[in-house]
Structures are given as C-alpha cells and as structure tokens.
Scaffold this motif. Structure first.
Motif, PDB file in Angstrom:
ATOM      1  N   ARG A  35       7.027  10.333 -18.450  1.00  0.00           N
ATOM      2  CA  ARG A  35       6.849  11.515 -17.610  1.00  0.00           C
ATOM      3  C   ARG A  35       7.199  12.774 -18.391  1.00  0.00           C
ATOM      4  N   HIS A  36       6.411  13.826 -18.159  1.00  0.00           N
ATOM      5  CA  HIS A  36       6.602  15.070 -18.901  1.00  0.00           C
ATOM      6  C   HIS A  36       7.889  15.789 -18.522  1.00  0.00           C
ATOM      7  N   PHE A  37       8.247  15.736 -17.237  1.00  0.00           N
ATOM      8  CA  PHE A  37       9.400  16.488 -16.751  1.00  0.00           C
ATOM      9  C   PHE A  37       9.955  15.740 -15.547  1.00  0.00           C
ATOM     10  N   THR A  38      11.282  15.627 -15.486  1.00  0.00           N
ATOM     11  CA  THR A  38      11.915  14.945 -14.364  1.00  0.00           C
ATOM     12  C   THR A  38      12.992  15.837 -13.780  1.00  0.00           C
ATOM     13  N   SER A  39      12.964  15.993 -12.474  1.00  0.00           N
ATOM     14  CA  SER A  39      13.969  16.777 -11.751  1.00  0.00           C
ATOM     15  C   SER A  39      14.745  15.851 -10.828  1.00  0.00           C
ATOM     16  N   PRO A  40      16.059  15.768 -10.990  1.00  0.00           N
ATOM     17  CA  PRO A  40      16.847  14.940 -10.057  1.00  0.00           C
ATOM     18  C   PRO A  40      16.675  15.367  -8.606  1.00  0.00           C
ATOM     19  N   ALA A  41      16.556  16.665  -8.366  1.00  0.00           N
ATOM     20  CA  ALA A  41      16.389  17.140  -6.991  1.00  0.00           C
ATOM     21  C   ALA A  41      15.058  16.681  -6.409  1.00  0.00           C
ATOM     22  N   VAL A  42      14.009  16.733  -7.212  1.00  0.00           N
ATOM     23  CA  VAL A  42      12.696  16.281  -6.735  1.00  0.00           C
ATOM     24  C   VAL A  42      12.717  14.780  -6.480  1.00  0.00           C
ATOM     25  N   GLU A  43      13.380  14.028  -7.344  1.00  0.00           N
ATOM     26  CA  GLU A  43      13.453  12.577  -7.136  1.00  0.00           C
ATOM     27  C   GLU A  43      14.200  12.258  -5.844  1.00  0.00           C
ATOM     28  N   ARG A  44      15.261  12.998  -5.545  1.00  0.00           N
ATOM     29  CA  ARG A  44      15.984  12.788  -4.281  1.00  0.00           C
ATOM     30  C   ARG A  44      15.110  13.151  -3.087  1.00  0.00           C
ATOM     31  N   GLU A  45      14.359  14.255  -3.236  1.00  0.00           N
ATOM     32  CA  GLU A  45      13.474  14.674  -2.149  1.00  0.00           C
ATOM     33  C   GLU A  45      12.371  13.645  -1.916  1.00  0.00           C
ATOM     34  N   LEU A  46      11.888  13.058  -2.976  1.00  0.00           N
ATOM     35  CA  LEU A  46      10.867  12.020  -2.875  1.00  0.00           C
ATOM     36  C   LEU A  46      11.376  10.838  -2.051  1.00  0.00           C
ATOM     37  N   VAL A  47      12.594  10.425  -2.308  1.00  0.00           N
ATOM     38  CA  VAL A  47      13.184   9.311  -1.565  1.00  0.00           C
ATOM     39  C   VAL A  47      13.430   9.713  -0.107  1.00  0.00           C
ATOM     40  N   ARG A  48      13.968  10.921   0.098  1.00  0.00           N
ATOM     41  CA  ARG A  48      14.297  11.383   1.452  1.00  0.00           C
ATOM     42  C   ARG A  48      13.060  11.437   2.343  1.00  0.00           C
ATOM     43  N   VAL A  49      11.996  12.058   1.856  1.00  0.00           N
ATOM     44  CA  VAL A  49      10.805  12.230   2.682  1.00  0.00           C
ATOM     45  C   VAL A  49      10.047  10.909   2.819  1.00  0.00           C
ATOM     46  N   SER A  50      10.013  10.120   1.749  1.00  0.00           N
ATOM     47  CA  SER A  50       9.328   8.824   1.829  1.00  0.00           C
ATOM     48  C   SER A  50       9.884   7.976   2.964  1.00  0.00           C
ATOM     49  N   ALA A  51      11.191   8.045   3.157  1.00  0.00           N
ATOM     50  CA  ALA A  51      11.830   7.244   4.205  1.00  0.00           C
ATOM     51  C   ALA A  51      11.400   7.686   5.605  1.00  0.00           C
ATOM     52  N   LYS A  52      10.837   8.873   5.715  1.00  0.00           N
ATOM     53  CA  LYS A  52      10.434   9.393   7.017  1.00  0.00           C
ATOM     54  C   LYS A  52       8.960   9.143   7.331  1.00  0.00           C
ATOM     55  N   ILE A  53       8.208   8.599   6.364  1.00  0.00           N
ATOM     56  CA  ILE A  53       6.772   8.378   6.551  1.00  0.00           C
ATOM     57  C   ILE A  53       6.544   6.956   7.033  1.00  0.00           C
ATOM     58  N   GLY A  54       6.024   6.825   8.249  1.00  0.00           N
ATOM     59  CA  GLY A  54       5.887   5.510   8.849  1.00  0.00           C
ATOM     60  C   GLY A  54       4.719   4.697   8.340  1.00  0.00           C
ATOM     61  N   ASP A  55       3.660   5.358   7.896  1.00  0.00           N
ATOM     62  CA  ASP A  55       2.468   4.649   7.447  1.00  0.00           C
ATOM     63  C   ASP A  55       2.625   4.267   5.976  1.00  0.00           C
ATOM     64  N   PRO A  56       2.542   2.988   5.619  1.00  0.00           N
ATOM     65  CA  PRO A  56       2.785   2.571   4.229  1.00  0.00           C
ATOM     66  C   PRO A  56       1.823   3.200   3.224  1.00  0.00           C
ATOM     67  N   GLU A  57       0.570   3.370   3.613  1.00  0.00           N
ATOM     68  CA  GLU A  57      -0.397   3.932   2.674  1.00  0.00           C
ATOM     69  C   GLU A  57      -0.130   5.418   2.428  1.00  0.00           C
ATOM     70  N   LEU A  58       0.185   6.151   3.487  1.00  0.00           N
ATOM     71  CA  LEU A  58       0.539   7.557   3.311  1.00  0.00           C
ATOM     72  C   LEU A  58       1.809   7.695   2.477  1.00  0.00           C
ATOM     73  N   ARG A  59       2.776   6.798   2.697  1.00  0.00           N
ATOM     74  CA  ARG A  59       4.019   6.829   1.929  1.00  0.00           C
ATOM     75  C   ARG A  59       3.735   6.595   0.448  1.00  0.00           C
ATOM     76  N   TRP A  60       2.835   5.668   0.179  1.00  0.00           N
ATOM     77  CA  TRP A  60       2.432   5.382  -1.212  1.00  0.00           C
ATOM     78  C   TRP A  60       1.743   6.591  -1.833  1.00  0.00           C
ATOM     79  N   MET A  61       0.845   7.211  -1.086  1.00  0.00           N
ATOM     80  CA  MET A  61       0.159   8.400  -1.594  1.00  0.00           C
ATOM     81  C   MET A  61       1.153   9.526  -1.883  1.00  0.00           C
ATOM     82  N   PHE A  62       2.108   9.725  -0.980  1.00  0.00           N
ATOM     83  CA  PHE A  62       3.118  10.758  -1.206  1.00  0.00           C
ATOM     84  C   PHE A  62       3.916  10.464  -2.476  1.00  0.00           C
TER      85      PHE A  62
END
Length: 473
Positions: A35-62
C-alpha cells in the motif's frame, strides 16, 4: 469492459486476497498487499463503519473502496523541506485538482487524530498551490513539474501548454475544489500550518483567474483547440467558446467531466464557486490572518451569486416552475440537463452551494432525476444520471450516490444502495459508468474519486441512518 480515453494505462492493479473483517467468506478483500500510504485513523474508521453495515456485499465494497485512494494513488515526497503529496486519479498517472481534493475528502474528519494524515493534507495543499501557480487554467498536472505532458490526447493541443501541465482544460471547479479542501481541513484539524505565503499566492491567483474569466474587458488569456473527432473535446470560435453577454458570471470552457460546455456559463460550477470563495474567505481570515484576501474572496462570491441568481434559472415548460439551468449564455438562452460529474445540479447541497431544504434545489434535483433530463437513464440493472462523456445508456454511480445523499427517505436510499451493489460488475469497486442493463459493461476499472465518494455515503449513512445501514437490503 468498455474503455474510453481515460482507459487503464499499461499494467493492472496488483490485488491481494485477504479477508475483510466481518465479511462473508466469498467476499475477499481487493486491497493491495503493498500500500502506498497507511493511516491508523483511517484503518480504525474502516473497522468502525464496516461493523455498522448489515449487508455483506456492501460491507465488502466499503472495505475495498474507502481506503482505495490511500492504498493506490498517493505518492509522498519532500519539496522545499516540506511534505509533497502527488495524488493520481487512478488509471491515469496525473494529478487532477478536482479529483485529488475529492479523493482526500473522505478522510478529512480524521485529520486531528492522525499526524501522518495531517502530513498528507499538508503535502497535497502545497502541491495544489504550486500547480495553480504553474497554470491556473490547467485541470491536470504531471508529477515532475518540469515534464511535458505524456497524455496522448493532449500532445497536440492548440493552447499555451507549460511544463508540468498534463491537460489544460479550463474548468471552474478545478480552482474550487482546493478552496473546499483547505476549508474542510482547517475546520476539521485547527491546523494553520499549510496556509502560508505559497497557499495565499495561489488563492490570489485563483481569484484573479475567476475575475479574468468573467471576461468583462475582453476574451481573456485562455483559448483551447483540440484536433479531435469528438465535439466535446474542443471549443468553437478559435478556442474561446460560444458568445456570451457579460453579466458577471464566470465562464467555464469545460465541465467537470472534461467535456466542452455548450453555453459557457456553467451554472452548478458558478454556484460552487460562490460556496468555495466563501470557504476560502474563512480560511484566509481565521487561519492565514489575511483579511485583504478574505475580503476579496467574499466580494467576488457576492457578485457571482447575484449574477447567477439573475441569469442562471429557467422555467420548466412542463410544470411552469423555475429550475436552475445547467448552462446559460447571459442572453436568455440556456438548457436543462444534468451531468453526473460533481459539481452537478444534483450535487449543489453536497457541495454546500444550496441548502438541502431549498425549494429551488429540490425541484431542480427532482427534475434531474427524471426523464426531464436527457441524460437520465433507466434500465434493468439500475437507474441514474450519466452524461455525454461515457455515452447514452451509461449510468454513473456518482449520481446514485448523490441521490442517496440528497434523500431522507429510507425506501429511496435502499434502492440507491441496491443499485450501487449491482453496479460493480463483480469487481468490488465503484466505476465511472456502467450500462443501464449490464453492469459488467463499464468504464474505468480504477477510479479513486468514485470509490471515495461511495465511502463518504457509507459514513453519512452510519451517522444519519444507522438502522437502515445495519439492516439487510
């Protein structure tokens, strides 16, 4: 897959197959291993929001889309002892002022908590300022500021091409997006460091360019001709575009799609300029402590707003109601349509150029999402707005995202999510456009702006409609 002039450059994006947290086994991550650039804050946000997405395919796309800009398009360096960030648009290795700003927008709310992310914003704000000072009329730039363009379609353009410029299509929004990015970064971070003399000079140059393109005292310095079989690639009348009555609106020769305007007063771009100039004034006053710059920005915003309100609307013959026109010429001529690229009429609320509750905006957006708009397409795969750039029948997911962001109706938003889920053609990413009846026919396999905008929608729904986002579609 259908490809246009913005097709993939040689090579393909190397992908890895590591599982997304919480994803169904068949949904494997498409994030690259390197990966070109990694942000710990973005990685945390990715986990936080992913947990709120009920549809598995949408969660995967996100999971694929939200970090795509950081994963694949960021090149960090140093210039004059300070961070320099070159952010490519995806499948073209150039920096668009519009795209690069929009690509970082999904992360701006996290800047305060992540020093590394702040360094990235510092680098892009400075790179954009240096680019504007090379040529405020250019829409895209090379990584090497001394290099000539390597874009095959731009090599023979009849315009004043300077070193460092990749393409020189004058679009109002090219200067608006850096203003918006600067404001949103300042408000999110409280960090005044990027707003130095370099930034202020680029801001002044942007205002001077807007004033020159009001063309009150002649045609101005910009002209552009391209020898191309497509009418959307060049300008009439020796490169200056169609005639206008000089009413105080800003001329834009090209739309945010990089397609030529029919009438040079592009209404959504002028309204975006009003909002962006007012945001620039806030940064100038609060962060840069430059009251003269703030006053100049506010004065121009007031002038352009008055002119656009006076000349930028039309009566819908079908209903007798007043709508924002898409383009006008100041003589009373204009036309109604909408193009999915932002700024669009549908995106005025998203850009802060109109309140969501404004009746004029609501009527205009509703007309754009209907057969009143010649570029509204409805098929078996989805419905949405396209534009001339990708052709008839080709829906831009960007328009579906805007429709969802504009809506407070759960049924409308769910339908938009279903269409977005159907749009990726098995790739797990958001594309430029897809066929209304067949999502496996699409343009631009790697389009970071659209991926990020999808991420913004998921963040918005996690805040605004958590129950809807958490339910299966």
């Amino acid at each position: 897959m259908k490809l246009n002039r913005r097709s993939l450059i040689a090579g393909s994006l190397a992908l890895t197959a590591t599982p997304v947290i919480g994803a169904a086994p068949r949904f494997e991550s498409k994030r690259p291993a390197n990966r070109h650039f990694t942000s710990p804050a973005v990685e945390r946000e990715l986990v936080r929001v992913s947990a709120k997405i009920g549809d598995p395919e949408l969660r995967w796309m996100f999971g694929n889309c939200y970090p795509n800009t950081l994963d694949t398009t960021v090149f960090m360096d140093m210039a004059d002892g300070k961070p320099d960030a070159f952010v490519i648009t995806g499948d073209i290795e150039c920096l668009w002022l519009r795209d690069s700003s929009a690509q970082l927008n999904p992360y701006v709310h996290l800047a305060r908590e992540d020093p590394k992310l702040r360094e990235l914003f510092h680098g892009l704000i400075a790179r954009q300022a240096r680019s504007i000072l090379i040529d405020p009329y250019a829409n895209a730039f090379m990584r090497d500021p001394m290099a000539k363009t390597n874009l095959p379609w731009a090599l023979a353009d009849d315009t004043e091409m300077k070193p460092g410029v990749a393409e020189r299509k004058w679009e109002i929004d090219s200067l608006c997006y850096p203003m918006r990015l600067a404001h949103d970064y300042w408000k999110a971070s409280g960090d005044a460091a990027p707003f130095d003399a370099l930034w202020a000079e680029a801001a002044r140059t942007s205002i001077r360019t807007f004033r020159a393109q009001q063309r009150k005292d002649g045609p101005g310095p910009y002209r552009f001709l391209r020898r191309d079989k497509l009418a959307t690639e060049t300008q009439i009348l020796n490169g200056y575009g169609a005639p206008t009555k000089k009413v105080g609106m800003i001329h834009s020769m090209y739309r945010p799609s990089d397609d030529a305007c029919i009438f040079p007063f592009l209404v959504p771009a002028n309204l975006f300029a009003v909002a962006a100039l007012r945001k620039l004034a806030i940064v100038a006053s609060e962060a840069a402590k430059d009251n003269a710059l703030a006053t100049d920005a506010k004065a121009l915003a007031d002038e352009v707003e008055a002119a656009t309100r006076a000349h930028g609307t039309m009566i819908d013959p079908a209903t007798g109601q007043r709508l924002w026109a898409y383009e006008v010429d100041g003589f009373g001529n204009g036309h109604f349509m909408d193009d999915a690229n932002v700024p669009s009429l549908s995106a005025l609320a998203y850009l802060g150029a109109a309140p969501t509750s404004d009746p004029l905006f609501q009527r205009t957006a509703a007309a754009a999402w209907s057969d009143r708009n010649p570029y509204f397409f409805k098929g078996t795969a989805a419905e949405g707005i396209g534009g001339p750039h990708a052709g008839l029948r080709m829906i831009w997911p960007m328009s579906i995202i805007m429709h969802a962001l504009n809506s407070n109706d759960d049924a409308t938003i769910r339908q938009c999510l279903r269409h977005l889920k159907a749009s990726h053609g098995g790739t797990g990413f958001i594309h430029e456009a897809f066929d209304q009846d067949d999502a496996t026919t699409f343009t631009r396999h790697w389009f970071a702006w659209a991926n990020g905008l999808f991420g913004e929608l998921m963040l918005d729904l996690a805040r605004r409609k958590p129950n809807l986002l958490g339910a299966p579609l």
